[in-house]
Design an enzyme around this catalytic site. Structure first.
Site, PDB file in Angstrom:
ATOM      1  N   SER A  26       4.192   6.737  -3.052  1.00 14.65           N
ATOM      2  CA  SER A  26       5.006   7.849  -2.545  1.00 14.65           C
ATOM      3  C   SER A  26       5.926   8.389  -3.627  1.00 14.65           C
ATOM      4  CB  SER A  26       5.865   7.403  -1.361  1.00 14.65           C
ATOM      5  OG  SER A  26       5.081   6.846  -0.349  1.00 14.65           O
TER       6      SER A  26
HETATM    7  N1  SAH Z   1       4.049   1.847  -0.187  1.00 15.40           N
HETATM    8  C1  SAH Z   1       3.035   2.130  -1.174  1.00 15.40           C
HETATM    9  C2  SAH Z   1       2.285   3.409  -0.927  1.00 15.40           C
HETATM   10  C3  SAH Z   1       1.397   3.270   0.216  1.00 15.40           C
HETATM   11  S1  SAH Z   1       0.157   4.492   0.432  1.00 15.40           S
HETATM   12  C4  SAH Z   1       3.563   2.106  -2.588  1.00 15.40           C
HETATM   13  O1  SAH Z   1       4.776   1.989  -2.783  1.00 15.40           O
HETATM   14  O2  SAH Z   1       2.741   2.197  -3.501  1.00 15.40           O
HETATM   15  C5  SAH Z   1      -0.385   3.921   1.989  1.00 15.40           C
HETATM   16  C6  SAH Z   1      -1.147   2.617   1.958  1.00 15.40           C
HETATM   17  O3  SAH Z   1      -1.427   2.258   3.295  1.00 15.40           O
HETATM   18  C7  SAH Z   1      -2.495   2.702   1.246  1.00 15.40           C
HETATM   19  O4  SAH Z   1      -2.541   1.733   0.243  1.00 15.40           O
HETATM   20  C8  SAH Z   1      -3.502   2.386   2.363  1.00 15.40           C
HETATM   21  O5  SAH Z   1      -4.620   1.651   1.911  1.00 15.40           O
HETATM   22  C9  SAH Z   1      -2.653   1.579   3.327  1.00 15.40           C
HETATM   23  N2  SAH Z   1      -3.132   1.531   4.706  1.00 15.40           N
HETATM   24  C10 SAH Z   1      -3.674   2.525   5.453  1.00 15.40           C
HETATM   25  N3  SAH Z   1      -3.955   2.068   6.680  1.00 15.40           N
HETATM   26  C11 SAH Z   1      -3.589   0.759   6.730  1.00 15.40           C
HETATM   27  C12 SAH Z   1      -3.643  -0.259   7.731  1.00 15.40           C
HETATM   28  N4  SAH Z   1      -4.119  -0.036   8.957  1.00 15.40           N
HETATM   29  N5  SAH Z   1      -3.194  -1.484   7.404  1.00 15.40           N
HETATM   30  C13 SAH Z   1      -2.693  -1.749   6.165  1.00 15.40           C
HETATM   31  N6  SAH Z   1      -2.619  -0.824   5.187  1.00 15.40           N
HETATM   32  C14 SAH Z   1      -3.066   0.413   5.462  1.00 15.40           C
END
Ligand code: SAH
Length: 215
Positions: A63
């Site tokens: 993000s």
């Molecule tokens: N917080 C992260 C950015 C996350 S982007 C950072 O600081 O880099 C959102 C993430 O959510 C992605 O990696 C995606 O794979 C994950 N995601 C999506 N659906 C999910 C689920 N049901 N359970 C766990 N992770 C999930």
């Protein structure tokens, strides 16, 4: 030339966070100190402190710094909390939460990203109180519940019932809710059994997948 990353992070905090109203000194300090550049893939490193989300592979992004700071500030952490994050991605946001709370468990659906998050957290020494678990975060992680704070980093069509269930009383959750491309960042608070919800900002997150997310 290798950038002076400390100076880059200080500038990021001043221009992108302070100037836009992030006030919590602990949040500002965490984003200044945690080496964000170590959490983005090598080929995107020069963009690490840019005012944008950065690709981290597998069609996912870390993000924008402002969004990480805003979400962390909205949780009003004091240092004693047990926190759940859904969507570890690079592990950066989990590192920020780890600096602000007692313990963090972060869930990641994609094994390659869970692995990268663990590696990034370990390399930067941010792993002492952060546990990365690979699995479907739309069910939360009942083993370590209840959570005083929950931070969801992917957009859900609705608030997953399991997450609301695993939120402590009192407790607070930040979660983007809405359509695939446009969402509201909601702050949910639970106190004396009463659940309240307010909209903190508009936002655009990658979709939450899994059972309670977008199929
Ligand atoms: N917080 C992260 C950015 C996350 S982007 C950072 O600081 O880099 C959102 C993430 O959510 C992605 O990696 C995606 O794979 C994950 N995601 C999506 N659906 C999910 C689920 N049901 N359970 C766990 N992770 C999930």
């Amino acid at each position: 030339m290798i950038p002076d990353w400390e100076a880059e992070r200080r500038a990021m905090v001043d221009t992108q966070l302070r100037r836009r109203g992030i006030r919590d000194p602990r949040v500002l300090r965490a984003l200044e100190q945690i080496p964000r550049e170590e959490f983005v893939p090598a080929e995107a490193r020069l963009l690490a402190c840019a005012d944008d989300p950065v690709p981290i592979g597998h069609a996912q992004t870390i993000s924008q710094p402002y969004m990480t700071a805003l979400m962390a500030e909205l949780l009003e952490l004091t240092g004693v909390e047990n926190v759940l994050e859904v969507g570890a991605g690079s592990g950066y946001h989990a590192a920020v939460l780890g600096a602000l709370a007692a313990t963090v468990v972060t869930l990641e659906l994609i094994p390659g990203l869970a692995h990268a998050a663990r590696r990034n957290l370990a390399r930067t020494g941010c792993d002492a109180n952060v546990l990365v678990v690979c699995g479907d975060g739309s069910f939360g992680h009942p083993e370590l519940a209840p959570y005083d704070a929950i931070s969801v980093a992917a957009a859900a069509p609705e608030i997953p019932a399991a997450l609301l269930d695993q939120l402590n009383d009192p407790g607070r959750m930040v979660i983007p809710v809405g359509e695939r491309l446009d969402q509201e960042l909601r702050v949910i608070s639970k106190r004396n059994g009463v659940i309240q919800s307010r909209v903190a900002s508009l936002c655009r997150f990658v979709p939450l997948r899994g059972q309670e997310g977008w199929r």
